[in-house]
Enzyme design. Structure first.
Site: not given
Ligand SMILES: NC(=O)c1ccc[n+]([C@@H]2O[C@H](COP(=O)([O-])OP(=O)(O)OC[C@H]3O[C@@H](n4cnc5c(N)ncnc54)[C@H](O)[C@@H]3O)[C@@H](O)[C@H]2O)c1
Length: 291
Positions: A157, A171, A175
């Protein structure tokens, strides 16, 4: 034929957000997908098998191949079952996308042990656990004379790379560690035919919509792009991940930021200035020469 035809992929956290879009595109491009999602809240509380099953139903209805998995990737056991399911159901494993994530934001002074542990567990241990079991499988395949052509895509991230974010010490630390884990794993696993890269995405999901400052910006972008190219849609991240997963991709040991309409290669820690001494250091000398 899709770019992932015949590949077997495990995608963690694929029931919602960015991971869901990876799963849909991977299946469309011909991969058989194990859709993992524990189904909990933004903060990682509770479980629900619905999100993983819904994505599987959507893939199967469109003619693709997928099975659901609801194991917790933050445990060595859960990660092992996930990797085993890919091998049992689809006969092997070619790609791991580590994506599952949660948020428990707090300033360091007020952060509880539970807030720290939960975020480190899902992100850092959740990546390491799946990576460990997949690596053990690929090592065993390689030793048996079936050299893999495999790929891992981790999810870092901006919070841990280019944009340290106050309130996200847990976090951001997880990351940044995932970026480091990616480089070590790329080095270690090359001998078994495994490439390891990471992405640092930005997209509109429940995670970012709940982040102060960011949610409003992403919602406004969605409105202004209505009818046109929605650069912050979570589906906009998946094509890079599909490319990194493909047999035709030669890239390993890299971290890419992917946000809006841009993909950037990131570089890590490097020397910017060195001072040297011929004998033991003197504190005054360091103070005078180090800015
Ligand atoms: N959305 C962004 O802009 C952004 C930015 C930087 C990093 N990220 C990273 O991208 C990834 C996806 O995030 P997102 O934004 O789609 O979030 P989201 O909440 O939509 O999806 C994340 C999913 O992970 C699942 N999850 C959580 N803990 C779990 C576990 N222990 N075992 C199995 N599944 C689990 C949740 O149920 C959820 O459905 C994450 O690692 C997040 O940190 C996202």
């Amino acid at each position: 034929m899709g770019v992932l035809a015949g590949r077997v992929a495990v995608i963690t956290g694929a029931g919602r957000g960015i991971g869901r879009e990876h799963a849909l595109l991977f299946a469309k491009e011909g991969a058989a997908v194990v859709v993992n999602d524990l189904g909990g809240s933004n903060a990682g509380e509770g479980t629900d098998s619905g999100p993983a099953q819904d994505v599987v139903r959507e893939i199967v209805a469109a003619g693709g191949k997928a099975v659901a998995n609801t194991d917790d990737v933050a445990t060595w056991d859960g990660a092992q079952k996930l990797v085993e399911q890919a091998v049992t159901e689809f006969g092997g494993l070619d790609v791991v996308v580590n994506n599952a994530g949660i948020l428990r934001d707090a300033f360091i002074a007020g952060m509880s042990e539970a807030q720290w542990d939960a975020v480190i567990a899902v992100h850092l241990k959740g990546h390491a656990a799946v990576l460990h079991h997949a690596a053990a499988y690929w090592k065993q395949q390689s030793k048996a004379g079936n050299q893999p052509d495999a790929a891992v895509i981790n999810t870092a991230s901006a919070s841990g790379t280019t944009l340290p974010n106050p309130g996200q010490a847990n976090y951001g630390a997880a990351k940044a560690a995932i970026a480091a884990l990616t480089l070590v794993a790329a080095d270690e696993l090359a001998r078994y035919g495994v490439r390891v890269n990471a992405i640092a995405p930005i997209a509109r999901t429940r995670l970012t919509l709940a982040t102060p400052g960011m949610g409003e910006m992403l919602a406004a972008e969605a409105e202004s792009s209505e009818g046109g190219f929605d650069a912050f849609a979570p589906a906009n991240i998946a094509p890079l991940v599909a490319y990194l997963a493909a047999e035709t991709c030669p890239i390993t040991g890299k971290v890419f930021a992917v946000q809006g309409g841009a993909i950037s290669e990131l570089a890590g820690w490097h020397d910017v200035k060195t001072i040297e001494t011929e004998g033991p250091w003197l504190i005054d000398d360091i103070a005078a020469r180090l800015p």
